[in-house]
Design an enzyme around this catalytic site. Structure first.
Site, PDB file in Angstrom:
ATOM      1  N   CYS A  89      -7.828 -27.884  11.528  1.00 50.70           N
ATOM      2  CA  CYS A  89      -9.081 -28.634  11.593  1.00 50.70           C
ATOM      3  C   CYS A  89      -8.588 -30.072  11.231  1.00 50.70           C
ATOM      4  O   CYS A  89      -9.651 -31.048  11.711  1.00 50.70           O
ATOM      5  CB  CYS A  89     -10.210 -28.174  10.476  1.00 50.70           C
ATOM      6  N   CYS A 121      -7.915 -27.430   6.628  1.00 53.97           N
ATOM      7  CA  CYS A 121      -6.626 -26.889   7.319  1.00 53.97           C
ATOM      8  C   CYS A 121      -5.995 -27.467   8.237  1.00 53.97           C
ATOM      9  O   CYS A 121      -6.574 -28.388   8.766  1.00 53.97           O
ATOM     10  CB  CYS A 121      -6.971 -25.219   7.762  1.00 53.97           C
ATOM     11  N   CYS A 143     -13.744 -28.051   6.745  1.00 54.03           N
ATOM     12  CA  CYS A 143     -12.287 -27.531   6.260  1.00 54.03           C
ATOM     13  C   CYS A 143     -11.056 -28.400   6.464  1.00 54.03           C
ATOM     14  O   CYS A 143     -11.087 -29.439   7.145  1.00 54.03           O
ATOM     15  CB  CYS A 143     -12.025 -26.409   7.528  1.00 54.03           C
ATOM     16  N   ASP A 177      -8.544  -6.987   0.438  1.00 56.82           N
ATOM     17  CA  ASP A 177      -7.433  -7.456   1.564  1.00 56.82           C
ATOM     18  C   ASP A 177      -8.132  -7.164   2.841  1.00 56.82           C
ATOM     19  O   ASP A 177      -9.002  -6.200   2.894  1.00 56.82           O
ATOM     20  CB  ASP A 177      -6.173  -6.832   1.384  1.00 56.82           C
ATOM     21  N   ASP A 209       0.902  -1.204  -0.061  1.00 54.70           N
ATOM     22  CA  ASP A 209      -0.074   0.007  -0.033  1.00 54.70           C
ATOM     23  C   ASP A 209       1.087   1.295  -0.014  1.00 54.70           C
ATOM     24  O   ASP A 209       2.179   1.010   0.150  1.00 54.70           O
ATOM     25  CB  ASP A 209      -0.889  -0.013   1.231  1.00 54.70           C
ATOM     26  N   HIS A 215      -6.539 -21.396  10.032  1.00 51.93           N
ATOM     27  CA  HIS A 215      -7.992 -21.815   9.902  1.00 51.93           C
ATOM     28  C   HIS A 215      -8.549 -20.614   9.278  1.00 51.93           C
ATOM     29  O   HIS A 215      -9.552 -20.794   8.320  1.00 51.93           O
ATOM     30  CB  HIS A 215      -8.696 -22.200  11.149  1.00 51.93           C
TER      31      HIS A 215
HETATM   32 ZN    ZN Z   1      -9.765 -25.054   9.409  1.00 55.79          ZN
END
Ligand code: ZN
Length: 376
Positions: free
Chosen positions: A313, A310, A308, A270, A96, A339
């Site tokens: 998880c 990730c 999920c 973002d 930025d 996550h």
């Molecule tokens: Zn997750």
């Protein structure tokens, strides 16, 4: 190296209503859009290793000109081989301009005129000045793939006169910044202002588009104004931006907001939301936020989100993460950040797939309905 021409740096693959899917080519690789960009304010996505950020599916990260200018300083970063090498992230980086930080730290502003904004640094209180020339120079030294123009960001709810002055000055600064030296292959995006005033937003958009930047950003929204008015403004503003260049909505990351701006034809956005939400001990899920401090999770053996994939998880229960949150264990921050970032990347990937299938309206409706019906 010559700057890639806009038509070569961005290509649209699919349109579904106003929503779009495309590819943005940068000096450090391609970005498939729409894309959520995690924020690495001080050249780090808080608590995460760059390999983890990449493995979560993030394609491009954002870094902060204001903070890196003061600590450690762009000259040091340049000396050490540029920001990519310094932070060990070899993918695309957007920086930025520092405008948002300077103007959101309102109490630190000393004066603003057409030449510069003068303010007191949050690091040591010393007086500093940002000009379009400095914003371009810092970003050239950092060597980011996408550099942003310095803009004046008024607070939500200011008078029309103040808004109009910010529009005028933002154009003036964009004209000055447009042709300044860049890093090799660096793209430069303009930013529009005008708040939610339809006429001023139109004026700002037309003036910035006229300057022919590689991409265009909608700035000065998502700062506390009425949400419906913000989305209305985004619909109108996006429609005024050239279709053959990427469109960036600055600073939105809640699931509903992401779906709304994608629908308006925005390609990039973002937000610090995934990591900030992690610091409050909360997880983003398809059915809304889970506050892990809540006693109902004490014996909950389920993952944060059963759908999920990730690393949090895959292995850890809500009960365990709740324990970590309550004991201020650093692992809680890492697991929740992993996550939450994965959740927003997946939501955006799903939107892109839906646009490519011509099924975005149904995807959005389905995701919003699930958000409104918390089931856990
Ligand atoms: Zn997750």
């Amino acid at each position: 190296m010559a700057d890639p021409s806009p038509s070569r740096s961005f290509e649209l693959h699919a349109e579904d209503g106003a929503a779009r899917a495309g590819v943005l080519r940068t000096a450090h690789g391609e970005v498939r859009t729409p894309v959520f960009m995690p924020v690495g304010t001080k050249a780090a996505v808080k608590t995460l290793h760059p390999d983890e950020v990449r493995a979560l599916g993030a394609q491009i990260v954002l870094a902060n000109t204001y903070h890196l200018h003061f600590r450690p300083g762009e000259e040091l970063v340049r000396e050490l081989g540029g920001l990519h090498r310094f932070m060990a992230w070899d993918g695309p980086i957007l920086t930025d301009s520092g405008g948002f930080q300077v103007f959101s730290l309102r109490d630190t502003i000393v004066r603003v005129d057409d030449d510069a904004v003068a303010f007191r640094s949050v690091y040591d209180g010393s007086e500093a000045r940002f000009t379009p020339e400095l914003a371009a120079g810092v970003q050239a030294s950092l060597g980011s793939d996408i550099a942003m123009c310095l803009d004046q960001v008024p607070a939500a709810g200011v008078s029309r006169r103040v808004l109009e002055e910010a529009v005028r000055r933002t154009t003036l600064w964009a004209e000055r910044q447009r042709d300044l030296p860049r890093a090799p292959g660096q793209l430069r995006f303009g930013i529009t202002q005008g708040g939610t005033d339809p006429e001023l937003r139109r004026r700002s958009t037309e003036e910035i588009v006229e300057l022919g930047f590689d991409g265009n950003a909608i700035g000065g929204l998502a700062i506390g104004e009425d949400r419906d008015l913000m989305f209305e403004t985004t619909d109108a503003a996006a429609a005024l931006l050239p279709a053959d260049r990427p469109r960036y909505f600055m600073g939105i990351g809640d699931p509903e907001g992401i779906l709304e701006v994608i629908e308006a034809g925005i390609d990039m956005f973002d937000c610090v939301l995934p990591t900030r939400t992690a610091r409050t001990g909360s997880a983003l899920t398809p059915a809304g936020r889970l506050n892990l401090r809540n006693a109902r999770f004490a014996r909950d053996e389920r993952p944060l989100d059963e759908t999920c994939d990730c690393p949090a998880c895959e292995r850890f229960s809500r009960a365990y993460i709740r324990h970590l949150v309550n004991q201020d264990e650093l692992l809680a921050l890492r697991l929740l950040s992993l996550h939450n970032l994965r959740f927003l990347v997946s939501l955006t990937d799903g939107a892109r797939d839906a646009i490519e299938r011509g099924a975005f309206a149904g995807y959005k409706r389905d995701r919003l309905e699930r958000l409104k019906c918390p089931d856990s």
